[in-house]
Design a protein around this motif. Sequence first.
Motif, PDB file in Angstrom:
ATOM      1  N   LYS A  85      53.677 -23.575  28.639  1.00 54.10           N
ATOM      2  CA  LYS A  85      53.350 -24.150  27.333  1.00 54.10           C
ATOM      3  C   LYS A  85      54.499 -24.967  26.755  1.00 54.10           C
ATOM      4  N   GLY A  86      55.714 -24.730  27.251  1.00 56.17           N
ATOM      5  CA  GLY A  86      56.856 -25.504  26.775  1.00 56.17           C
ATOM      6  C   GLY A  86      57.102 -26.774  27.561  1.00 56.17           C
ATOM      7  N   GLY A  87      56.272 -27.035  28.571  1.00 58.00           N
ATOM      8  CA  GLY A  87      56.394 -28.251  29.348  1.00 58.00           C
ATOM      9  C   GLY A  87      57.036 -28.028  30.707  1.00 58.00           C
ATOM     10  N   VAL A  88      56.973 -29.046  31.540  1.00 60.69           N
ATOM     11  CA  VAL A  88      57.505 -28.997  32.903  1.00 60.69           C
ATOM     12  C   VAL A  88      58.415 -30.193  33.126  1.00 60.69           C
ATOM     13  N   ASP A  89      59.628 -29.921  33.546  1.00 60.03           N
ATOM     14  CA  ASP A  89      60.579 -30.969  33.911  1.00 60.03           C
ATOM     15  C   ASP A  89      60.546 -31.093  35.430  1.00 60.03           C
ATOM     16  N   VAL A  90      60.154 -32.243  35.962  1.00 65.35           N
ATOM     17  CA  VAL A  90      59.968 -32.431  37.409  1.00 65.35           C
ATOM     18  C   VAL A  90      61.147 -33.195  37.991  1.00 65.35           C
ATOM     19  N   ALA A 144      46.751 -24.093  42.722  1.00 65.24           N
ATOM     20  CA  ALA A 144      47.101 -25.244  43.550  1.00 65.24           C
ATOM     21  C   ALA A 144      46.968 -24.929  45.033  1.00 65.24           C
ATOM     22  N   CYS A 145      46.769 -23.650  45.378  1.00 68.95           N
ATOM     23  CA  CYS A 145      46.635 -23.255  46.776  1.00 68.95           C
ATOM     24  C   CYS A 145      45.192 -22.948  47.148  1.00 68.95           C
ATOM     25  N   SER A 146      44.289 -22.991  46.185  1.00 69.83           N
ATOM     26  CA  SER A 146      42.908 -22.625  46.457  1.00 69.83           C
ATOM     27  C   SER A 146      42.218 -23.697  47.295  1.00 69.83           C
ATOM     28  N   ARG A 147      41.078 -23.353  47.839  1.00 75.24           N
ATOM     29  CA  ARG A 147      40.389 -24.256  48.759  1.00 75.24           C
ATOM     30  C   ARG A 147      39.789 -25.450  48.034  1.00 75.24           C
ATOM     31  N   PRO A 148      40.186 -26.680  48.444  1.00 78.55           N
ATOM     32  CA  PRO A 148      39.562 -27.861  47.851  1.00 78.55           C
ATOM     33  C   PRO A 148      38.247 -28.165  48.559  1.00 78.55           C
ATOM     34  N   ARG A 189      59.625 -23.324  28.953  1.00 79.73           N
ATOM     35  CA  ARG A 189      59.690 -24.544  29.764  1.00 79.73           C
ATOM     36  C   ARG A 189      60.184 -24.182  31.153  1.00 79.73           C
ATOM     37  N   LEU A 190      59.685 -24.865  32.170  1.00 86.13           N
ATOM     38  CA  LEU A 190      60.184 -24.647  33.520  1.00 86.13           C
ATOM     39  C   LEU A 190      60.580 -25.979  34.152  1.00 86.13           C
ATOM     40  N   THR A 191      61.445 -25.882  35.150  1.00 87.16           N
ATOM     41  CA  THR A 191      61.875 -27.060  35.905  1.00 87.16           C
ATOM     42  C   THR A 191      61.358 -26.922  37.332  1.00 87.16           C
ATOM     43  N   LEU A 192      60.589 -27.913  37.776  1.00 92.69           N
ATOM     44  CA  LEU A 192      59.999 -27.895  39.106  1.00 92.69           C
ATOM     45  C   LEU A 192      60.772 -28.859  40.004  1.00 92.69           C
ATOM     46  N   PHE A 193      61.372 -28.318  41.059  1.00 92.09           N
ATOM     47  CA  PHE A 193      62.039 -29.130  42.071  1.00 92.09           C
ATOM     48  C   PHE A 193      61.077 -29.271  43.249  1.00 92.09           C
ATOM     49  N   ARG A 194      60.717 -30.487  43.569  1.00 94.74           N
ATOM     50  CA  ARG A 194      59.750 -30.686  44.648  1.00 94.74           C
ATOM     51  C   ARG A 194      60.164 -31.857  45.525  1.00 94.74           C
ATOM     52  N   PRO A 195      59.898 -31.760  46.835  1.00 94.52           N
ATOM     53  CA  PRO A 195      60.284 -32.841  47.739  1.00 94.52           C
ATOM     54  C   PRO A 195      59.297 -33.993  47.703  1.00 94.52           C
ATOM     55  N   LYS A 196      59.734 -35.114  48.224  1.00 91.42           N
ATOM     56  CA  LYS A 196      58.835 -36.257  48.345  1.00 91.42           C
ATOM     57  C   LYS A 196      57.696 -35.952  49.306  1.00 91.42           C
ATOM     58  N   ASP A 235      47.477 -30.794  42.796  1.00 94.85           N
ATOM     59  CA  ASP A 235      48.901 -31.070  42.723  1.00 94.85           C
ATOM     60  C   ASP A 235      49.590 -29.922  41.988  1.00 94.85           C
ATOM     61  N   PRO A 236      50.649 -29.311  42.576  1.00 99.14           N
ATOM     62  CA  PRO A 236      51.335 -28.192  41.916  1.00 99.14           C
ATOM     63  C   PRO A 236      51.850 -28.542  40.523  1.00 99.14           C
ATOM     64  N   GLU A 237      52.294 -29.775  40.325  1.00102.34           N
ATOM     65  CA  GLU A 237      52.800 -30.176  39.017  1.00102.34           C
ATOM     66  C   GLU A 237      51.726 -30.039  37.945  1.00102.34           C
ATOM     67  N   VAL A 238      50.496 -30.440  38.274  1.00100.33           N
ATOM     68  CA  VAL A 238      49.390 -30.336  37.324  1.00100.33           C
ATOM     69  C   VAL A 238      49.106 -28.872  37.006  1.00100.33           C
ATOM     70  N   ALA A 239      49.136 -28.022  38.039  1.00 99.67           N
ATOM     71  CA  ALA A 239      48.857 -26.598  37.832  1.00 99.67           C
ATOM     72  C   ALA A 239      49.930 -25.939  36.976  1.00 99.67           C
ATOM     73  N   TRP A 240      51.199 -26.257  37.228  1.00101.71           N
ATOM     74  CA  TRP A 240      52.274 -25.659  36.422  1.00101.71           C
ATOM     75  C   TRP A 240      52.204 -26.119  34.975  1.00101.71           C
ATOM     76  N   ARG A 241      51.801 -27.362  34.747  1.00101.76           N
ATOM     77  CA  ARG A 241      51.729 -27.856  33.366  1.00101.76           C
ATOM     78  C   ARG A 241      50.682 -27.093  32.555  1.00101.76           C
ATOM     79  N   ARG A 242      49.638 -26.625  33.207  1.00 99.98           N
ATOM     80  CA  ARG A 242      48.645 -25.822  32.491  1.00 99.98           C
ATOM     81  C   ARG A 242      49.209 -24.463  32.083  1.00 99.98           C
ATOM     82  N   LEU A 243      50.178 -23.958  32.841  1.00102.46           N
ATOM     83  CA  LEU A 243      50.694 -22.609  32.595  1.00102.46           C
ATOM     84  C   LEU A 243      51.908 -22.605  31.669  1.00102.46           C
TER      85      LEU A 243
END
Length: 406
Positions: free
Chosen positions: A351-356, A238-242, A325-332, A341-349
Amino acid sequence: PSSFVLLDRLPLTATGKLDRTSVAASTKAAPLPSSDAAHTSRPGTAAEETMKELWREVLRLSRVELDDDFFDLGGDSLQAVRLFAAVRDRFGKSLPLATLFQASTVRRLAAAVEEHAGDARSALVPIRAAGTAPPFFCVHPVGGEVLCYEPLARRLGPDQPFYGLRAISDDVERDQPGIEDLARKYVRSVKSLQREGPYLIGGYSLGGQIAFEMARRMRANGDHVALLAIIDSAPRSACSRPSLARLFLNAARRLPSWLADGHFLAKLRFWRWRIAAALFDASVPGQAQMPDEIAEMWFPEDRIPLVRALAAARDRYVPGPYDGRLTLFRPKAVPLLSGEDPEVAWRRLAKGGVDVRILPGSHMRILSEPAVESLATQLAGCLDAALKRPVSRRASRLPCLQPASP
Protein backbone atom coordinates in the motif's frame (compact mmCIF):
# COMPACT_ATOMS: atom_id res chain seq x y z
CA PRO A 1 57.17 -6.66 2.34
CA SER A 2 57.08 -10.32 1.31
CA SER A 3 55.51 -9.67 -2.10
CA PHE A 4 54.60 -7.01 -4.64
CA VAL A 5 51.46 -7.18 -6.81
CA LEU A 6 50.62 -4.69 -9.57
CA LEU A 7 46.92 -3.93 -10.06
CA ASP A 8 45.25 -1.95 -12.82
CA ARG A 9 43.10 -0.29 -10.19
CA LEU A 10 42.19 -0.74 -6.55
CA PRO A 11 38.94 -2.73 -6.13
CA LEU A 12 36.13 -0.78 -4.48
CA THR A 13 32.94 -1.80 -2.70
CA ALA A 14 29.48 -0.69 -3.77
CA THR A 15 29.82 2.32 -1.44
CA GLY A 16 33.12 3.45 -3.02
CA LYS A 17 35.39 2.22 -0.19
CA LEU A 18 38.44 0.01 -0.58
CA ASP A 19 37.39 -3.67 -0.94
CA ARG A 20 40.02 -5.20 1.34
CA THR A 21 38.77 -8.75 0.70
CA SER A 22 39.36 -8.39 -3.05
CA VAL A 23 42.77 -6.83 -2.39
CA ALA A 24 43.68 -9.81 -0.22
CA ALA A 25 42.57 -12.19 -2.98
CA SER A 26 44.65 -10.30 -5.54
CA THR A 27 47.81 -10.57 -3.44
CA LYS A 28 47.62 -14.35 -3.73
CA ALA A 29 48.22 -14.09 -7.45
CA ALA A 30 52.03 -13.71 -7.43
CA PRO A 31 53.62 -14.11 -4.00
CA LEU A 32 57.37 -14.04 -3.64
CA PRO A 33 59.07 -16.69 -1.51
CA SER A 34 58.77 -15.88 2.16
CA SER A 35 59.33 -17.40 5.54
CA ASP A 36 55.65 -18.35 5.62
CA ALA A 37 56.01 -20.68 2.63
CA ALA A 38 57.27 -23.59 4.67
CA HIS A 39 54.39 -23.18 7.10
CA THR A 40 51.81 -22.99 4.31
CA SER A 41 53.07 -25.99 2.36
CA ARG A 42 53.94 -28.24 5.30
CA PRO A 43 52.08 -31.55 5.54
CA GLY A 44 48.91 -31.20 7.58
CA THR A 45 47.10 -33.56 9.88
CA ALA A 46 45.23 -36.51 8.42
CA ALA A 47 41.98 -34.52 8.54
CA GLU A 48 43.62 -31.51 6.86
CA GLU A 49 45.13 -33.63 4.08
CA THR A 50 41.78 -35.32 3.47
CA MET A 51 40.10 -31.92 3.39
CA LYS A 52 42.65 -30.64 0.85
CA GLU A 53 41.87 -33.63 -1.35
CA LEU A 54 38.13 -32.88 -1.19
CA TRP A 55 38.68 -29.22 -2.01
CA ARG A 56 40.81 -30.14 -5.04
CA GLU A 57 38.10 -32.49 -6.30
CA VAL A 58 35.19 -30.09 -5.78
CA LEU A 59 36.97 -26.93 -6.98
CA ARG A 60 38.82 -28.80 -9.76
CA LEU A 61 42.18 -27.40 -8.73
CA SER A 62 45.53 -29.14 -8.93
CA ARG A 63 46.81 -27.53 -5.73
CA VAL A 64 45.19 -26.25 -2.55
CA GLU A 65 47.00 -25.02 0.56
CA LEU A 66 45.88 -25.20 4.18
CA ASP A 67 45.20 -21.48 4.48
CA ASP A 68 43.51 -20.97 1.12
CA ASP A 69 40.05 -19.42 1.39
CA PHE A 70 37.13 -21.22 -0.26
CA PHE A 71 35.55 -18.04 -1.62
CA ASP A 72 38.87 -16.54 -2.75
CA LEU A 73 39.45 -19.72 -4.76
CA GLY A 74 36.20 -19.07 -6.63
CA GLY A 75 33.97 -21.44 -4.67
CA ASP A 76 30.23 -20.84 -4.97
CA SER A 77 27.10 -22.12 -3.21
CA LEU A 78 26.65 -25.16 -5.47
CA GLN A 79 30.27 -26.23 -4.97
CA ALA A 80 29.82 -25.70 -1.22
CA VAL A 81 26.88 -28.11 -1.24
CA ARG A 82 28.98 -30.71 -3.06
CA LEU A 83 31.89 -30.14 -0.68
CA PHE A 84 29.79 -30.65 2.44
CA ALA A 85 28.21 -33.76 0.94
CA ALA A 86 31.72 -35.10 0.34
CA VAL A 87 32.70 -34.15 3.91
CA ARG A 88 29.70 -36.05 5.23
CA ASP A 89 30.56 -39.12 3.13
CA ARG A 90 34.27 -39.09 4.01
CA PHE A 91 34.16 -38.05 7.68
CA GLY A 92 30.70 -39.32 8.62
CA LYS A 93 29.79 -35.91 10.08
CA SER A 94 27.12 -33.50 8.87
CA LEU A 95 27.79 -29.79 9.36
CA PRO A 96 25.51 -26.88 8.40
CA LEU A 97 26.65 -25.12 5.24
CA ALA A 98 26.81 -21.89 7.22
CA THR A 99 29.92 -23.29 8.96
CA LEU A 100 31.82 -22.19 5.85
CA PHE A 101 31.41 -18.53 6.77
CA GLN A 102 33.41 -19.00 9.98
CA ALA A 103 35.67 -21.81 8.69
CA SER A 104 36.42 -20.82 5.10
CA THR A 105 39.97 -22.25 4.92
CA VAL A 106 41.06 -25.87 4.68
CA ARG A 107 42.69 -25.68 8.11
CA ARG A 108 39.68 -24.19 9.87
CA LEU A 109 37.13 -26.44 8.17
CA ALA A 110 39.16 -29.54 9.06
CA ALA A 111 39.25 -28.33 12.67
CA ALA A 112 35.49 -27.71 12.60
CA VAL A 113 34.93 -31.27 11.39
CA GLU A 114 37.14 -32.70 14.12
CA GLU A 115 35.35 -30.60 16.73
CA HIS A 116 31.98 -31.07 15.01
CA ALA A 117 31.58 -27.30 15.36
CA GLY A 118 28.70 -25.19 14.04
CA ASP A 119 25.29 -24.41 15.49
CA ALA A 120 22.99 -26.68 13.51
CA ARG A 121 19.90 -25.35 15.31
CA SER A 122 20.32 -21.63 14.66
CA ALA A 123 18.48 -20.00 11.76
CA LEU A 124 20.60 -16.82 12.04
CA VAL A 125 23.89 -16.96 10.11
CA PRO A 126 26.48 -14.16 10.46
CA ILE A 127 27.76 -13.84 6.89
CA ARG A 128 29.50 -10.60 7.87
CA ALA A 129 29.13 -9.70 11.54
CA ALA A 130 31.47 -6.69 11.61
CA GLY A 131 30.44 -3.16 10.70
CA THR A 132 28.88 -0.06 12.23
CA ALA A 133 25.67 0.13 10.13
CA PRO A 134 22.41 -1.54 11.19
CA PRO A 135 22.46 -5.18 10.02
CA PHE A 136 20.77 -6.33 6.84
CA PHE A 137 18.87 -9.62 7.22
CA CYS A 138 18.35 -11.76 4.09
CA VAL A 139 16.09 -14.83 3.95
CA HIS A 140 17.05 -18.08 2.20
CA PRO A 141 15.67 -19.11 -1.22
CA VAL A 142 13.97 -22.48 -1.83
CA GLY A 143 17.21 -24.41 -1.25
CA GLY A 144 17.08 -23.38 2.41
CA GLU A 145 20.70 -22.15 2.67
CA VAL A 146 22.28 -18.69 2.50
CA LEU A 147 25.70 -19.27 0.95
CA CYS A 148 24.34 -17.69 -2.24
CA TYR A 149 24.48 -14.31 -0.44
CA GLU A 150 28.26 -14.34 0.13
CA PRO A 151 29.10 -12.41 -3.09
CA LEU A 152 26.47 -9.79 -2.24
CA ALA A 153 27.71 -9.40 1.35
CA ARG A 154 31.28 -9.05 0.08
CA ARG A 155 30.28 -6.42 -2.48
CA LEU A 156 28.40 -4.36 0.11
CA GLY A 157 31.68 -3.86 1.95
CA PRO A 158 33.11 -4.36 5.44
CA ASP A 159 31.00 -1.69 7.15
CA GLN A 160 27.65 -3.40 6.37
CA PRO A 161 26.75 -6.27 8.72
CA PHE A 162 24.94 -8.98 6.77
CA TYR A 163 23.03 -11.87 8.34
CA GLY A 164 21.36 -14.75 6.54
CA LEU A 165 18.27 -16.60 7.74
CA ARG A 166 18.46 -20.28 6.82
CA ALA A 167 15.94 -23.11 7.09
CA ILE A 168 16.54 -25.83 9.68
CA SER A 169 16.03 -28.87 7.45
CA ASP A 170 14.99 -31.35 10.16
CA ASP A 171 12.33 -28.97 11.51
CA VAL A 172 10.96 -28.06 8.08
CA GLU A 173 10.78 -31.65 6.85
CA ARG A 174 9.10 -32.78 10.07
CA ASP A 175 6.67 -29.91 10.69
CA GLN A 176 5.88 -28.86 7.08
CA PRO A 177 5.50 -25.20 8.18
CA GLY A 178 3.76 -22.49 6.19
CA ILE A 179 5.31 -19.20 5.13
CA GLU A 180 3.58 -17.59 8.12
CA ASP A 181 5.26 -20.05 10.51
CA LEU A 182 8.69 -19.47 8.99
CA ALA A 183 8.21 -15.69 9.12
CA ARG A 184 7.23 -15.86 12.80
CA LYS A 185 10.34 -17.90 13.62
CA TYR A 186 12.68 -15.66 11.64
CA VAL A 187 11.31 -12.50 13.25
CA ARG A 188 12.24 -14.01 16.61
CA SER A 189 15.73 -14.73 15.28
CA VAL A 190 16.13 -11.15 14.03
CA LYS A 191 14.99 -9.70 17.34
CA SER A 192 17.37 -11.95 19.26
CA LEU A 193 20.15 -9.90 17.64
CA GLN A 194 18.45 -6.51 17.13
CA ARG A 195 15.71 -5.72 19.62
CA GLU A 196 14.54 -2.46 18.04
CA GLY A 197 14.33 -0.94 14.58
CA PRO A 198 15.04 0.37 12.09
CA TYR A 199 15.00 -3.08 10.48
CA LEU A 200 16.51 -3.83 7.08
CA ILE A 201 15.23 -7.11 5.66
CA GLY A 202 15.06 -8.81 2.30
CA GLY A 203 15.20 -12.06 0.43
CA TYR A 204 15.83 -13.62 -2.95
CA SER A 205 13.25 -15.75 -4.79
CA LEU A 206 11.24 -17.66 -2.13
CA GLY A 207 13.10 -15.62 0.47
CA GLY A 208 11.42 -12.49 -0.84
CA GLN A 209 7.98 -13.90 -0.02
CA ILE A 210 9.09 -14.91 3.48
CA ALA A 211 10.67 -11.48 4.03
CA PHE A 212 7.40 -9.87 2.88
CA GLU A 213 5.45 -11.81 5.52
CA MET A 214 8.08 -10.93 8.13
CA ALA A 215 7.68 -7.24 7.30
CA ARG A 216 3.88 -7.51 7.58
CA ARG A 217 4.18 -9.01 11.04
CA MET A 218 6.77 -6.53 12.21
CA ARG A 219 4.71 -3.56 10.98
CA ALA A 220 1.64 -5.06 12.63
CA ASN A 221 3.60 -5.20 15.89
CA GLY A 222 4.54 -1.51 15.59
CA ASP A 223 8.15 -2.10 14.48
CA HIS A 224 9.89 0.24 12.05
CA VAL A 225 10.81 -1.63 8.85
CA ALA A 226 13.09 0.84 7.09
CA LEU A 227 13.71 -1.34 4.02
CA LEU A 228 11.97 -4.38 2.55
CA ALA A 229 14.14 -5.56 -0.35
CA ILE A 230 12.50 -8.13 -2.64
CA ILE A 231 15.13 -9.67 -4.93
CA ASP A 232 13.47 -11.17 -8.02
CA SER A 233 10.56 -12.76 -6.21
CA ALA A 234 6.92 -12.97 -7.21
CA PRO A 235 3.79 -13.33 -5.06
CA ARG A 236 1.50 -16.26 -5.70
CA SER A 237 -0.81 -14.38 -8.07
CA ALA A 238 2.13 -13.79 -10.41
CA CYS A 239 2.95 -17.52 -10.40
CA SER A 240 -0.55 -18.82 -11.07
CA ARG A 241 -1.49 -20.47 -14.34
CA PRO A 242 -2.17 -18.03 -17.18
CA SER A 243 -4.43 -18.79 -20.11
CA LEU A 244 -2.78 -20.65 -22.98
CA ALA A 245 -3.04 -17.56 -25.16
CA ARG A 246 -1.35 -15.40 -22.52
CA LEU A 247 1.28 -18.07 -21.83
CA PHE A 248 2.42 -18.28 -25.46
CA LEU A 249 2.15 -14.51 -25.98
CA ASN A 250 4.51 -14.03 -23.02
CA ALA A 251 6.82 -16.72 -24.39
CA ALA A 252 7.07 -15.02 -27.80
CA ARG A 253 7.79 -11.65 -26.21
CA ARG A 254 10.46 -13.00 -23.83
CA LEU A 255 12.15 -15.54 -26.13
CA PRO A 256 15.16 -13.35 -27.13
CA SER A 257 16.28 -12.63 -23.57
CA TRP A 258 15.60 -16.25 -22.56
CA LEU A 259 17.81 -17.59 -25.34
CA ALA A 260 20.57 -15.11 -24.53
CA ASP A 261 20.87 -16.40 -20.97
CA GLY A 262 21.98 -19.97 -21.85
CA HIS A 263 21.29 -23.20 -19.84
CA PHE A 264 19.08 -24.43 -22.71
CA LEU A 265 18.81 -28.14 -21.88
CA ALA A 266 18.10 -27.56 -18.21
CA LYS A 267 15.50 -24.93 -19.07
CA LEU A 268 13.80 -27.12 -21.67
CA ARG A 269 13.50 -30.02 -19.20
CA PHE A 270 12.26 -27.67 -16.51
CA TRP A 271 9.62 -26.02 -18.66
CA ARG A 272 8.46 -29.34 -20.13
CA TRP A 273 7.51 -30.26 -16.58
CA ARG A 274 5.96 -26.84 -15.82
CA ILE A 275 3.83 -26.91 -18.98
CA ALA A 276 2.61 -30.41 -18.15
CA ALA A 277 1.84 -29.32 -14.59
CA ALA A 278 0.01 -26.21 -15.77
CA LEU A 279 -2.12 -28.17 -18.22
CA PHE A 280 -2.90 -31.34 -16.32
CA ASP A 281 -2.59 -30.83 -12.55
CA ALA A 282 -6.08 -30.12 -11.22
CA SER A 283 -5.33 -29.75 -7.50
CA VAL A 284 -2.75 -26.95 -7.56
CA PRO A 285 -2.48 -25.56 -11.12
CA GLY A 286 1.07 -25.00 -12.22
CA GLN A 287 2.58 -26.28 -8.97
CA ALA A 288 2.64 -30.10 -9.23
CA GLN A 289 5.33 -31.84 -7.22
CA MET A 290 8.74 -31.38 -8.79
CA PRO A 291 10.07 -34.65 -10.29
CA ASP A 292 13.41 -35.97 -9.01
CA GLU A 293 15.08 -35.52 -12.41
CA ILE A 294 14.26 -31.80 -12.29
CA ALA A 295 15.05 -31.23 -8.61
CA GLU A 296 18.41 -33.00 -8.91
CA MET A 297 19.55 -30.53 -11.57
CA TRP A 298 19.86 -27.89 -8.84
CA PHE A 299 19.90 -29.71 -5.49
CA PRO A 300 21.70 -32.74 -4.03
CA GLU A 301 19.52 -35.73 -3.22
CA ASP A 302 19.53 -35.18 0.55
CA ARG A 303 18.18 -31.59 0.11
CA ILE A 304 15.19 -32.52 -2.04
CA PRO A 305 12.78 -33.23 0.88
CA LEU A 306 13.57 -29.77 2.30
CA VAL A 307 13.14 -28.12 -1.11
CA ARG A 308 9.78 -29.81 -1.62
CA ALA A 309 8.58 -28.79 1.85
CA LEU A 310 9.54 -25.16 1.22
CA ALA A 311 7.99 -25.22 -2.26
CA ALA A 312 4.77 -26.59 -0.75
CA ALA A 313 4.77 -23.75 1.80
CA ARG A 314 5.13 -21.28 -1.06
CA ASP A 315 2.22 -22.84 -2.94
CA ARG A 316 -0.08 -22.62 0.10
CA TYR A 317 0.81 -19.02 0.92
CA VAL A 318 -1.73 -16.31 0.14
CA PRO A 319 -0.13 -12.93 0.95
CA GLY A 320 -2.14 -10.15 2.51
CA PRO A 321 -1.68 -6.39 2.14
CA TYR A 322 1.45 -4.68 3.45
CA ASP A 323 1.05 -1.23 4.99
CA GLY A 324 4.44 -0.05 3.81
CA ARG A 325 6.74 0.38 0.85
CA LEU A 326 8.92 -2.28 -0.75
CA THR A 327 11.81 -2.21 -3.20
CA LEU A 328 11.75 -4.79 -5.99
CA PHE A 329 15.07 -5.72 -7.60
CA ARG A 330 14.45 -7.55 -10.85
CA PRO A 331 16.62 -8.54 -13.82
CA LYS A 332 16.07 -7.56 -17.40
CA ALA A 333 15.72 -11.22 -18.39
CA VAL A 334 12.37 -12.63 -17.22
CA PRO A 335 11.01 -16.23 -17.15
CA LEU A 336 9.89 -17.47 -20.54
CA LEU A 337 6.59 -18.89 -19.31
CA SER A 338 4.87 -16.98 -16.53
CA GLY A 339 1.64 -15.21 -15.80
CA GLU A 340 1.19 -11.75 -14.39
CA ASP A 341 4.08 -9.33 -14.17
CA PRO A 342 5.48 -9.54 -10.58
CA GLU A 343 5.68 -5.75 -10.38
CA VAL A 344 1.93 -5.45 -10.97
CA ALA A 345 1.21 -8.10 -8.33
CA TRP A 346 3.44 -6.46 -5.70
CA ARG A 347 1.84 -3.06 -6.33
CA ARG A 348 -1.54 -4.51 -5.37
CA LEU A 349 -0.11 -5.74 -2.05
CA ALA A 350 2.23 -2.91 -1.00
CA LYS A 351 0.00 0.00 0.00
CA GLY A 352 3.00 2.30 0.39
CA GLY A 353 4.13 1.72 -3.18
CA VAL A 354 6.84 -0.23 -4.99
CA ASP A 355 10.26 1.09 -5.96
CA VAL A 356 11.53 -0.97 -8.95
CA ARG A 357 15.22 -1.43 -9.72
CA ILE A 358 16.15 -3.10 -13.03
CA LEU A 359 19.36 -5.15 -13.03
CA PRO A 360 21.49 -7.00 -15.59
CA GLY A 361 21.52 -10.78 -15.62
CA SER A 362 18.75 -13.29 -14.98
CA HIS A 363 17.07 -14.96 -12.03
CA MET A 364 19.71 -17.68 -11.82
CA ARG A 365 22.65 -15.26 -12.15
CA ILE A 366 21.57 -12.17 -10.26
CA LEU A 367 23.57 -13.11 -7.13
CA SER A 368 26.71 -14.09 -9.05
CA GLU A 369 29.48 -12.03 -10.60
CA PRO A 370 29.31 -9.85 -12.58
CA ALA A 371 25.57 -9.14 -12.12
CA VAL A 372 25.84 -9.00 -8.31
CA GLU A 373 27.98 -5.85 -8.57
CA SER A 374 25.02 -3.89 -9.94
CA LEU A 375 22.70 -5.39 -7.31
CA ALA A 376 25.10 -4.44 -4.51
CA THR A 377 25.51 -0.90 -5.82
CA GLN A 378 21.77 -0.30 -5.96
CA LEU A 379 21.08 -2.08 -2.68
CA ALA A 380 23.76 -0.03 -0.93
CA GLY A 381 22.05 3.15 -2.09
CA CYS A 382 18.68 1.85 -0.88
CA LEU A 383 20.12 0.94 2.53
CA ASP A 384 21.57 4.42 2.95
CA ALA A 385 18.36 6.11 1.80
CA ALA A 386 16.19 3.93 4.05
CA LEU A 387 18.10 4.95 7.17
CA LYS A 388 17.73 8.63 6.29
CA ARG A 389 14.00 8.33 5.61
CA PRO A 390 11.77 9.66 8.43
CA VAL A 391 9.69 7.11 10.30
CA SER A 392 6.09 6.99 9.14
CA ARG A 393 3.74 8.18 11.88
CA ARG A 394 0.60 6.64 10.45
CA ALA A 395 -0.94 3.59 12.12
CA SER A 396 0.88 0.47 11.04
CA ARG A 397 -1.41 -2.21 12.43
CA LEU A 398 -3.22 -4.13 9.72
CA PRO A 399 -6.88 -4.97 10.34
CA CYS A 400 -6.38 -8.42 8.76
CA LEU A 401 -3.40 -9.40 10.94
CA GLN A 402 -3.16 -9.67 14.69
CA PRO A 403 -0.05 -8.11 16.27
CA ALA A 404 2.73 -10.67 16.20
CA SER A 405 4.43 -11.92 19.33
CA PRO A 406 8.04 -12.38 18.21
